[in-house]
Each structure stands twice: as structure tokens, then as C-alpha cells.
Design a protein around this motif. Structure first.
Motif, PDB file in Angstrom:
ATOM      1  N   SER A   4       0.815  -1.200   0.000  1.00 17.48           N
ATOM      2  CA  SER A   4       0.000   0.000   0.000  1.00 17.48           C
ATOM      3  C   SER A   4       0.855   1.260   0.000  1.00 17.48           C
ATOM      4  O   SER A   4       0.401   2.349  -0.312  1.00 17.48           O
ATOM      5  CB  SER A   4      -0.914   0.002   1.235  1.00 17.48           C
ATOM      6  OG  SER A   4      -0.130  -0.029   2.413  1.00 17.48           O
ATOM      7  N   ALA A   5       2.171   1.085   0.350  1.00 18.74           N
ATOM      8  CA  ALA A   5       3.077   2.231   0.344  1.00 18.74           C
ATOM      9  C   ALA A   5       3.645   2.508  -1.042  1.00 18.74           C
ATOM     10  O   ALA A   5       4.269   3.524  -1.274  1.00 18.74           O
ATOM     11  CB  ALA A   5       4.220   1.998   1.321  1.00 18.74           C
ATOM     12  N   ASP A   6       3.428   1.578  -1.958  1.00 20.92           N
ATOM     13  CA  ASP A   6       3.950   1.730  -3.311  1.00 20.92           C
ATOM     14  C   ASP A   6       3.111   2.760  -4.052  1.00 20.92           C
ATOM     15  O   ASP A   6       1.918   2.567  -4.256  1.00 20.92           O
ATOM     16  CB  ASP A   6       3.882   0.375  -4.030  1.00 20.92           C
ATOM     17  CG  ASP A   6       4.530   0.432  -5.400  1.00 20.92           C
ATOM     18  OD1 ASP A   6       4.725   1.541  -5.927  1.00 20.92           O
ATOM     19  OD2 ASP A   6       4.843  -0.655  -5.924  1.00 20.92           O
ATOM     20  N   PRO A   7       3.698   3.911  -4.479  1.00 23.55           N
ATOM     21  CA  PRO A   7       2.908   4.927  -5.155  1.00 23.55           C
ATOM     22  C   PRO A   7       2.295   4.442  -6.454  1.00 23.55           C
ATOM     23  O   PRO A   7       1.374   5.057  -6.973  1.00 23.55           O
ATOM     24  CB  PRO A   7       3.920   6.062  -5.403  1.00 23.55           C
ATOM     25  CG  PRO A   7       5.251   5.413  -5.331  1.00 23.55           C
ATOM     26  CD  PRO A   7       5.103   4.279  -4.374  1.00 23.55           C
ATOM     27  N   ALA A  11      -4.217   6.178  -7.159  1.00 20.43           N
ATOM     28  CA  ALA A  11      -5.104   6.450  -8.290  1.00 20.43           C
ATOM     29  C   ALA A  11      -4.365   7.238  -9.360  1.00 20.43           C
ATOM     30  O   ALA A  11      -4.605   7.044 -10.557  1.00 20.43           O
ATOM     31  CB  ALA A  11      -6.339   7.202  -7.806  1.00 20.43           C
ATOM     32  N   GLN A  12      -3.491   8.145  -8.956  1.00 17.04           N
ATOM     33  CA  GLN A  12      -2.751   8.969  -9.908  1.00 17.04           C
ATOM     34  C   GLN A  12      -1.290   8.536  -9.926  1.00 17.04           C
ATOM     35  O   GLN A  12      -0.545   8.850  -9.003  1.00 17.04           O
ATOM     36  CB  GLN A  12      -2.843  10.450  -9.500  1.00 17.04           C
ATOM     37  CG  GLN A  12      -2.259  11.422 -10.516  1.00 17.04           C
ATOM     38  CD  GLN A  12      -3.071  11.457 -11.797  1.00 17.04           C
ATOM     39  OE1 GLN A  12      -4.283  11.295 -11.778  1.00 17.04           O
ATOM     40  NE2 GLN A  12      -2.408  11.642 -12.917  1.00 17.04           N
ATOM     41  N   PRO A  13      -0.867   7.781 -10.935  1.00 22.66           N
ATOM     42  CA  PRO A  13       0.528   7.328 -10.972  1.00 22.66           C
ATOM     43  C   PRO A  13       1.482   8.520 -11.033  1.00 22.66           C
ATOM     44  O   PRO A  13       1.165   9.557 -11.627  1.00 22.66           O
ATOM     45  CB  PRO A  13       0.595   6.512 -12.265  1.00 22.66           C
ATOM     46  CG  PRO A  13      -0.812   6.184 -12.602  1.00 22.66           C
ATOM     47  CD  PRO A  13      -1.626   7.312 -12.104  1.00 22.66           C
ATOM     48  N   PRO A  14       2.644   8.399 -10.411  1.00 20.35           N
ATOM     49  CA  PRO A  14       3.604   9.505 -10.454  1.00 20.35           C
ATOM     50  C   PRO A  14       4.197   9.666 -11.850  1.00 20.35           C
ATOM     51  O   PRO A  14       4.324   8.706 -12.604  1.00 20.35           O
ATOM     52  CB  PRO A  14       4.671   9.079  -9.453  1.00 20.35           C
ATOM     53  CG  PRO A  14       4.592   7.588  -9.429  1.00 20.35           C
ATOM     54  CD  PRO A  14       3.152   7.251  -9.636  1.00 20.35           C
ATOM     55  N   GLU A  40       4.380   7.030 -14.905  1.00 21.69           N
ATOM     56  CA  GLU A  40       4.535   7.578 -16.248  1.00 21.69           C
ATOM     57  C   GLU A  40       5.958   8.104 -16.362  1.00 21.69           C
ATOM     58  O   GLU A  40       6.337   9.059 -15.682  1.00 21.69           O
ATOM     59  CB  GLU A  40       3.541   8.692 -16.520  1.00 21.69           C
ATOM     60  CG  GLU A  40       3.650   9.243 -17.932  1.00 21.69           C
ATOM     61  CD  GLU A  40       2.714  10.406 -18.188  1.00 21.69           C
ATOM     62  OE1 GLU A  40       2.978  11.166 -19.133  1.00 21.69           O
ATOM     63  OE2 GLU A  40       1.725  10.550 -17.446  1.00 21.69           O
ATOM     64  N   LEU A  41       6.741   7.487 -17.207  1.00 18.07           N
ATOM     65  CA  LEU A  41       8.168   7.781 -17.307  1.00 18.07           C
ATOM     66  C   LEU A  41       8.468   8.485 -18.618  1.00 18.07           C
ATOM     67  O   LEU A  41       7.951   8.116 -19.676  1.00 18.07           O
ATOM     68  CB  LEU A  41       8.954   6.462 -17.222  1.00 18.07           C
ATOM     69  CG  LEU A  41      10.466   6.535 -17.187  1.00 18.07           C
ATOM     70  CD1 LEU A  41      10.939   7.198 -15.900  1.00 18.07           C
ATOM     71  CD2 LEU A  41      11.054   5.127 -17.301  1.00 18.07           C
ATOM     72  N   ASP A 296       6.659  14.496 -10.761  1.00 18.39           N
ATOM     73  CA  ASP A 296       6.773  14.278  -9.323  1.00 18.39           C
ATOM     74  C   ASP A 296       8.205  14.014  -8.888  1.00 18.39           C
ATOM     75  O   ASP A 296       8.545  14.167  -7.706  1.00 18.39           O
ATOM     76  CB  ASP A 296       5.901  13.083  -8.915  1.00 18.39           C
ATOM     77  CG  ASP A 296       4.436  13.339  -9.219  1.00 18.39           C
ATOM     78  OD1 ASP A 296       3.833  14.170  -8.526  1.00 18.39           O
ATOM     79  OD2 ASP A 296       3.913  12.713 -10.163  1.00 18.39           O
ATOM     80  N   GLY A 297       9.046  13.600  -9.809  1.00 18.23           N
ATOM     81  CA  GLY A 297      10.448  13.334  -9.504  1.00 18.23           C
ATOM     82  C   GLY A 297      11.292  13.444 -10.751  1.00 18.23           C
ATOM     83  O   GLY A 297      10.790  13.230 -11.872  1.00 18.23           O
ATOM     84  N   VAL A 298      12.563  13.790 -10.562  1.00 17.12           N
ATOM     85  CA  VAL A 298      13.477  13.985 -11.685  1.00 17.12           C
ATOM     86  C   VAL A 298      14.832  13.353 -11.348  1.00 17.12           C
ATOM     87  O   VAL A 298      15.364  13.562 -10.252  1.00 17.12           O
ATOM     88  CB  VAL A 298      13.693  15.484 -11.988  1.00 17.12           C
ATOM     89  CG1 VAL A 298      14.689  15.657 -13.140  1.00 17.12           C
ATOM     90  CG2 VAL A 298      12.380  16.168 -12.311  1.00 17.12           C
TER      91      VAL A 298
END
Length: 488
Positions: A4-7, A11-14, A40-41, A296-298
Motif C-alpha cells: 500500500s506504500a507503493d505509489p 489512483a494517480q501514478p507519479p 509515467e516515465l 513528481d520526480g526527476v
């Protein structure tokens, strides 16, 4: 069942951006796909191909490596990745014949003494018998156990140049005739600036613990297991730890790319700026006039001088630290000969050229000696390297001049006569980071600055190792840190 901690279960993938499509960026992207499969990569690269210096030309039944031609398996990160990608059965070792390098001395090619690895003589007798050194040079080498150890060696954070250390321990002649060209063959660096702590800390530790490189060797030999007594000489053993892929190193790039969605690859798309947009959100600006893109991350996996302006508005100090990491450029000229047109037996994997020889090349590699399957029978593929920190102007010569230099040098050194069957020229501009004295402290400062920006990571060969395994480890570690942050 996913945690459940896995983003990736949200509902909104990072959305995650990887800037740079070299081996570090590709390894980071592949690892992110494993850890966060729903994310989303987007992978951005300014060039029209991926892989950086892992670039293989398949031409006329030959595999012509234009950059790196192999990687070391002693550091397991590249080997582990190959296994994960299903490439284990494609790995091939270097040929068991001629596992040594040759050194130019007064126009002649002299083998590296058996058992000598970078700066540590495992066997004293071959060093004392070598034609590389004068009697005075050999006497100074034999006195290595008596050389003084500076008191500051035990100071935390101590560093010095490779040239200073090697001269201090082994003598000037051994440094100039052997250590300098071997180091230049790896780092294309000025050894008077190259950090020992960042490149070969094990030698500093050997001196710190044993007071002498030779004494550290003797101690290791006394602790060796009985079944190691008949092991191969250290030099040959080291060359035996290099491997490549049956179809060239481009196969590793292709396998990594195959793990990524096609719509994740953004070639010919340079990133101009990375900024923090809001809490836990980042924006990327690509080509002028293009809309901002939000993430969300780079992970910035570009070379340090390219990464520096990207983060200038985010963190001026981080940008300055990145800009301070210098790079060197090099040129590779590939010459393909009929084997019968080379007089030399090619009884080594290649040539290194001491700077004191004043030749316009740094090294040459005999690709079909290292990996016979890379060329058809009866051919010899020779790769000639020029440029680097000591000869930066050579990279700017035109193709014809670089080919002329390479063919003339090979005619003189290995008796290559006639024209090569074919030639190729590749320039790697600002591709090799220079780990100058103080590099370890600078990287620690960079890492501390990056850690203060949640959602930002750096990767690449600018920080903690220039080899393919270290570059892969850097990318995968950055991916793991970022995935952990996004899971908070």
C-alpha cells in the motif's frame, strides 16, 4: 499483492523524468519501471540515439566499437544487469591469449611486467628484468618498502595526486614509463591533477596500513588460500575479468531500451531547466517556447557541465559544484587492416604511450586480439586514441588528419603497411570526467545539496566511478532513492 506504500498503487501514478539517455539514465529508467510499473516515465536526450559511448557499428562482418569495448566483472553491477536482462548467455570473455598490454619505449613495444597492476608490483623479479627501466629506476623501485610515508596520510580526508603518490612510492621513472600511461589509458587525465582518493583509494589504504605497497602485497600473499598459489599472474587475471557481449555493447543499450515504453523516449529533446514548481512537484523546460512539463520526480543523468545550468535557478551552489567538475575529450580512429599487412605479432591487447614519448596518440587497442569474434578471419581491427587532458587540441583536428596520425603511428609501432581497408573516426567531446584532487569532498558536498531537494536525484559517471559498472550502479541507486521518496 503490491504494498500500500507503493505509489504505483495510487489512483494517480507519479510522473518521473530522466534527463540523459546514456547508460546511467537508461539503467535508472529500467529500474524505475521495475519498482514503479505504473509510473509515467519520460526519458529525455538531446541526441538522436541512446547509449552515449556504448556505440557499436556492425559493418562488413565486423563489430566496430566506437567507445567502450568491454566492462569489468569484478565490480558486479553490469554483470548483474546483464543477467537480469537475459543477456548472460551473450557474454564473452577476452581471449585467453596475449592478456597483457605493451608500452612504448624509444619506439619499441615492451610488455608491461608480469604481475604489475596499475601501481602495485605483485612480482618484483619481472619489474627488475624489464627493459622499460634503467638500473637507477630499478634500484629506486626496489627501495619502495623504505620510502617514507608522510604523516598526513593518516589525516581524515587525505588526498593527493596519482602522480605524486606513484612518484613517491615507486620513483619518477616507473611513474613516467609505466604508471602514467596505464592511468591515461583509463582516465585520459593529467595524473598530476588526478585524485588518488577518488580513483584508487585502495593504494592509499595499503600505504596507510602497511607503510608500503610491496609489503601490502606480501601480506596478501601470506594470507592467500593454498589453492590460489597457482593462480594466473595478476596482470593476466585482471584482463580476464573483462567481458563484452557477442554482438557488441550496443546489445546492452538495446536490451535496456526494450524494457521502456516507446512513448517514454524523447530523443532530440534537450532539457533547458529543472525547477521546483510546488511541494513535491517539478517542472522541466525543454526547447524554447515549449510548454512546461510537470513531474513528481526527476533524475538528472547528464554530464556534470550539462547538469549545472539545469539546476542553476534551483540551487546556485549545487550548480557551481557541478560546473567545477572538469571533463576531457578524446578521439577514436578505427583502422581495419588485412592481418598480413601488419608485421608485429600483436601479442598484447594494445599499446599505451607514455607522455614522455611525445607522440600524438595516447593508446591503441587491438580489438580482434581481445575479442577475435569481433572481426572476420584475416582482419585486424585497431583502435587508436588521441586527445585527453594532455593533448586536448588533437580532438579538433579534421578526420583526414586524425586518420593520417593514426596510420603513421601504427606504421611506426606495429609495422602496419599499405592503406587500411576502412577507417572510422569518432569524437567523444567532454565525455570523461576528471576526478581532480579534492573530488571526493566535492561529491560529498554535491550529494548533500541534492539530498535537500526531495524528488531530485543525480546519476552518472561524474561522481563515484567512470566505468560502465559504476555508471549503471549510479543510475539504479538514484532510481531506488527516488522510488523510496515517492513512496512517502
Amino acid at each position: 499483492m503490491p504494498s500500500s506504500a507503493d505509489p504505483s498503487t495510487h489512483a494517480q501514478p507519479p510522473r518521473i523524468a530522466v534527463v540523459g539517455g546514456g547508460i546511467s539514465g537508461l539503467a535508472a529508467a529500467q529500474r524505475l519501471r521495475k519498482l514503479l510499473p505504473r509510473a509515467e516515465l519520460q526519458l529525455f536526450d538531446a541526441s538522436d540515439r541512446l547509449g552515449g559511448p556504448l556505440y557499436t557499428l556492425a559493418h562488413d562482418e565486423a563489430l566496430l566499437e566506437q567507445g567502450a569495448d568491454s566492462f569489468l566483472i569484478k565490480t558486479p553491477f553490469a554483470l548483474d544487469l546483464c543477467r537480469e536482462l537475459g543477456l548472460a548467455d551473450q557474454l564473452i570473455p577476452t581471449s585467453e591469449q596475449h592478456r597483457r598490454a605493451l608500452v612504448v619505449r624509444a619506439g619499441q613495444l615492451v610488455p608491461v611486467p608480469e604481475g604489475f597492476v596499475l601501481m602495485k608490483p605483485q612480482l618484483l623479479k619481472p619489474m627488475l628484468q624489464s627493459a622499460l627501466f634503467s638500473l637507477l629506476g630499478k634500484a629506486r623501485l626496489a627501495a619502495e618498502p623504505l620510502a617514507l610515508v608522510p604523516a598526513e596520510v593518516n589525516r581524515p580526508g587525505y588526498d593527493e595526486s596519482v602522480a605524486s603518490f606513484a612518484t613517491r612510492r615507486l620513483g619518477r621513472e616507473v611513474y613516467q614509463r609505466l604508471v602514467e600511461p596505464l592511468i591515461a589509458g583509463v582516465y585520459v587525465a593529467d595524473a598530476h591533477k588526478l585524485s588518488l582518493a577518488a580513483t584508487y583509494p585502495e593504494f592509499l589504504e595499503a600505504e596507510r596500513v602497511h607503510g608500503s605497497l610491496w609489503r601490502s602485497v606480501r601480506k596478501a600473499q601470506s594470507l592467500a588460500k593454498p589453492d590460489e598459489a597457482g593462480a594466473a599472474p595478476a596482470t593476466a587475471a585482471r584482463y580476464g575479468q573483462f567481458v563484452t557481449l557477442r554482438g557488441g555493447l550496443r546489445g546492452l543499450v538495446d536490451a535496456l531500451v526494450a524494457t521502456l515504453p516507446a512513448n517514454a523516449l524523447r530523443l532530440r529533446t534537450p532539457v533547458m531547466q529543472v525547477e521546483r514548481h510546488a511541494t513535491n512537484h517539478w517542472t522541466l523546460r525543454t526547447t524554447p517556447g515549449a510548454p512546461l512539463e510537470h513531474f513528481d520526480g526527476v533524475i538528472v543523468a547528464a554530464h556534470a557541465p550539462q547538469a549545472s545550468p539545469l539546476v542553476k535557478h534551483l540551487d546556485g551552489e549545487l550548480s557551481s559544484q557541478l560546473a567545477a567538475i572538469e571533463y576531457a575529450s578524446s578521439a577514436v580512429v578505427t583502422l581495419v587492416y588485412h592481418r598480413q599487412d601488419i608485421d608485429h605479432p600483436l601479442d598484447g591487447f594494445g599499446i599505451v604511450v607514455p607522455a614522455i614519448e611525445r607522440r600524438p596518440i595516447v593508446a591503441a587497442s587491438f580489438l580482434t586480439v581481445k575479442f577475435p569474434s569481433h572481426g572476420p578471419a584475416g582482419r585486424a581491427i585497431v583502435r587508436v586514441f588521441s586527445g585527453g587532458a594532455l593533448q586536448p587540441d588533437k580532438v579538433d583536428l579534421d578526420d583526414a588528419e586524425l586518420i593520417k596520425i593514426a596510420t603513421e603511428q601504427m606504421a611506426d609501432l606495429i609495422g602496419a603497411h599499405g592503406s587500411p581497408i576502412e577507417t572510422h573516426v569518432m569524437r567523444w567531446r567532454d565525455a570523461m570526467p576528471q576526478y581532480h584532487v579534492g573530488h571526493v569532498a566535492r561529491v560529498e558536498s554535491i550529494e548533500a545539496r541534492v539530498a535537500s531537494h526531495d524528488g531530485l536525484e543525480l546519476a552518472g559517471n561524474a561522481y563515484r566511478g567512470v566505468g560502465i559498472p559504476q555508471s549503471i550502479h549510479s543510475g539504479r541507486s538514484a532510481a531506488e532513492r527516488l522510488a523510496k521518496q515517492l513512496a512517502k
